[in-house]
Each structure stands twice: as structure tokens, then as C-alpha cells.
Design an enzyme around this catalytic site. Sequence first.
Site, mmCIF file in Angstrom:
data_model
loop_
_atom_site.group_PDB
_atom_site.id
_atom_site.type_symbol
_atom_site.label_atom_id
_atom_site.label_comp_id
_atom_site.label_asym_id
_atom_site.label_seq_id
_atom_site.Cartn_x
_atom_site.Cartn_y
_atom_site.Cartn_z
ATOM 1 N N ILE A 126 0.828 -1.201 0.000
ATOM 2 C CA ILE A 126 0.000 0.000 0.000
ATOM 3 C C ILE A 126 0.867 1.258 0.000
ATOM 4 C CG2 ILE A 126 -1.884 1.200 1.190
ATOM 5 C CD1 ILE A 126 -2.503 -1.637 -0.010
ATOM 6 N N GLU A 127 2.024 1.201 0.637
ATOM 7 C CA GLU A 127 2.920 2.362 0.673
ATOM 8 C C GLU A 127 3.498 2.686 -0.701
ATOM 9 O OE1 GLU A 127 3.792 4.587 2.757
ATOM 10 O OE2 GLU A 127 3.075 3.906 4.693
ATOM 11 N N SER A 128 3.983 1.652 -1.408
ATOM 12 C CA SER A 128 4.789 1.917 -2.607
ATOM 13 C C SER A 128 4.439 1.091 -3.834
ATOM 14 C CB SER A 128 6.265 1.671 -2.274
ATOM 15 O OG SER A 128 6.465 0.285 -1.970
#
Length: 465
Positions: A126-128
Amino acid sequence: MKKTLRSLFTVFSLTGLLILPKAFAQVEETIEAPSLFNEEEVQPNYHYEYIPDFTYAEVEERIKAMDTEMPFELNDRIFSFIQYFTVRNRDYTKMVLARKDLFFDMFDQTLRKHEMPEEIKYLSIIESGLDPQIRSRVGAMGLWQFMPATGRMYGMHVNPEVDDRMDPEMSTDAAAKYLKSLYRMFGDWEVAMAAYNCGPGNVRKAIRRSGGKKTFWEIYNYLPRETRSYVPQVQAMLYILNHLDEHNFHPEDPTYALEYEKIRFDRAMSLDKLAELTNLCVSDLEKLNPSVKNRRIPEANRSMALRIPKAKLPFINENLAWISDSLGNAPLSLLASDKVRVQPVESLAQEIQRNGITYRVRPGDVLGRIAGNHGVSVAQLKAWNGLSSNLIRVGQQLTIYSANAPTAAATIQTNSNGQKLYTVRPGDSLWIISKRHAGLSVEQIKRLNNLSNNTIKPGQKLIIG
């Protein structure tokens, strides 16, 4: 009037009877008329993907059967993100599937080392989107989206040449440490992930507004809007990647990690130069070392270890001293005061024939090794033989010479202490000097002359014995 109409009708009917048999005859005889269109052009072309139906109850049963270290219960918010990633945005999930084998093993090892739930790795999706070089609109970088200040706090260098936030191993280790500290702070992994996204200050504020509640779903309504979606998305990905078949996900082109070893050259250097000396592909070096931004390692980061493809390790270990030495050799620039001597081609050819040797390329040879064995540089070899790249073939003949070069003896003197002094010539390196003098190693030269690195310059005097 009626007679006239009846007569016309009879004529048209007879005409129709005369025409129709010819049309039927063409079908019976299967005579093909010329086609005005290509069949492929007029055939409908349907591209569709089967997306299985699923219900809330089915997903809930699958989640209950999962063995996870973190508490995980389905609710409407998580279910809506499961629908989003399996139906409306399947391309994002496919992209993640293509990249996960690059990093998941390393994530698992790091999380086990820190005694953390392995489900934390889904947070990086979800971050990257598992892109180590992605940058957010606010300047966060890497797989775990560290801001510069937080990255430095966990020992990551951030400068114009090297950004350790893009180093998969360093950033994953830093993320594990940071998340573990947040878990100690709040005592709940879901809340720790929320704090990773919006900061511990915002989480404390949400806890106060909720009346002192402690779990993520109890403080959900008091968190920033983005964070409310953040944790459910992580849990949705946790479910999906553990139930790929049920949603018809089958990785078509997975990318696997390239095996590598770390080598420390202990110097400022260029990846292009390293590739030239070792016959490596620059793009492989870039993929393995995403934190190196402009293909250069500056002096400030000289101690960083580079990831090298494992297949090339034997050659580099065998020639490490020469390679490390040659990495600092820049092409010699011609000064304005230097006199250029124009020499006829015929006399130059005679000079090459008189002073040069012919070397036949053998299996396993590379330009770097040949150059090192003959005390010359790769650039000289290429210039003498008209080579535009480092590629050579078995059986190829190379001319190796040193026209009008002073002899080694002419550059050696003895000082008042009885020490032998060598005067450095243009194109020299410590490795080349050591090979010219039997029993002398690069480390011995450095020790005799108190050298902290391999950098030398023409005219410099070195103790060699």
C-alpha cells in the site's frame, strides 16, 4: 386498371422466378465470390477476463480459516477494498504479483529477525506498490516511504548521489525498527500501522477524542481520512494474496530477484566504470543498487557495499586489487602546454610493429584481465585496436604496445636511506606498479608509503623496497 396491375404483378413474379434459380445455383456449386473484407477485420474480437463472484459470507469464512499472527476480522470497510482490488482495479494487484518475489523473502527474513508478524510486509504494497524508487508528492521515498528526516534517524544517508531510503534491505530494516517502536508505544499492530501512516501524534489525538479507546476500529472515526483507508487496504491485500486462485489471479510474468553478493570497494566510483572493467551490464548494477542515483558513489559514501551479480563474483574476487585500483583512473586530459607531435601513418605502423606484441584472445578473456596482465589500461587497448566497446571474441588478435615509454629502470632511484623510490608515470596504478616488481603487493606499497587509499598521480615518488 385492375387488368393492368395484374399484368405488372405477373411480369414481376416471372422475373423473380427467373433470377432466383441463378442465385441458388451459385450456392449449390460453392462458387466463392471475391471478398471485399479480410475475415479477421470483420470478426468481433472479445478480450475479457473471468472474475469470480464472491459473497461477504464466503470471504468471512476464508478469513476465519487463515492463520495470522495479527488479529484479522472482516468488516464492511475491508470487504469494500477486497472488491476494489479483485474487481475494479485488478491491474494494481497484478502489478504487485509481478513484483512480490523480488522482495517478500527478504521482508520475511527481516521481520522474523525482529520477531514481528510477517503480515506487516503487506503494508509495503500500500505504501509503494513494491517500487523501491517511487517518490510521493511530499517527498517520501522507497518501498516503505520514508521522509528524509526519519530516514536519517534510522541511519540512512540522503544526499544528491545516494539515497538509502531506496535501498530495499536498509529501508526494510528501518521500517521494522520503526514499526516495532510504534507497537511498544500503542500495544496494537493495527494502531502501530496507523501511526506509521499519520504519525504517533495524530494517533494519540484520536485516542483522546475517543475517550481513551485503544484499538484501531475503536478510534477509527477520529483518525485522519487517509489513515482510515490505510489499514483496511493492508488487510485487503493480506486476504487477496492468500486467496489468489479464488479470484482468478495467476501471475503471468513474475520478476525474480537476481542473486547477488555485496562487495565494498572503499572508494568513490562510477557504475559505468565498474561495468566497463568487469564486463557487467550497467542496468543490472542499477537494479541491484537502486539507492545509487546518478550511477556514481561519492567520496562521502565510499564505504558503502555494492551488490554484484553472483555469477561475476569469482572474476571480481580474483582481480579485486586491479579493479579497485583502476576505478579511480580517469582519462588523461591534454594540457594546453603539451606539444602534439604529428606522425605519419606509415612510421606509426612501423613503430607499432617494432614495439608491440600480438595477443590472441583465449576463452574466458576480458579486456580488463588482458590489460592488467600486460600493464596497460583498458582505454589504451581499445584505442590501439579501434574497439568501440569491451566486447572481444575468442581468436581475435589484439595489438599491445607502449611506444616510446620510459623503461621501469629509468623511473627507479635510491634515496639516502637506501630505499628504492619509484616515480609514478601517466597511466600508472598501484596494481600495475606491483605487477612490474616481483614480490610487491598493492597493500605493501600502501603500507610503505602510508597511503589511506589507492589514489596516486604522475610524478609522485613511492617507496617500493
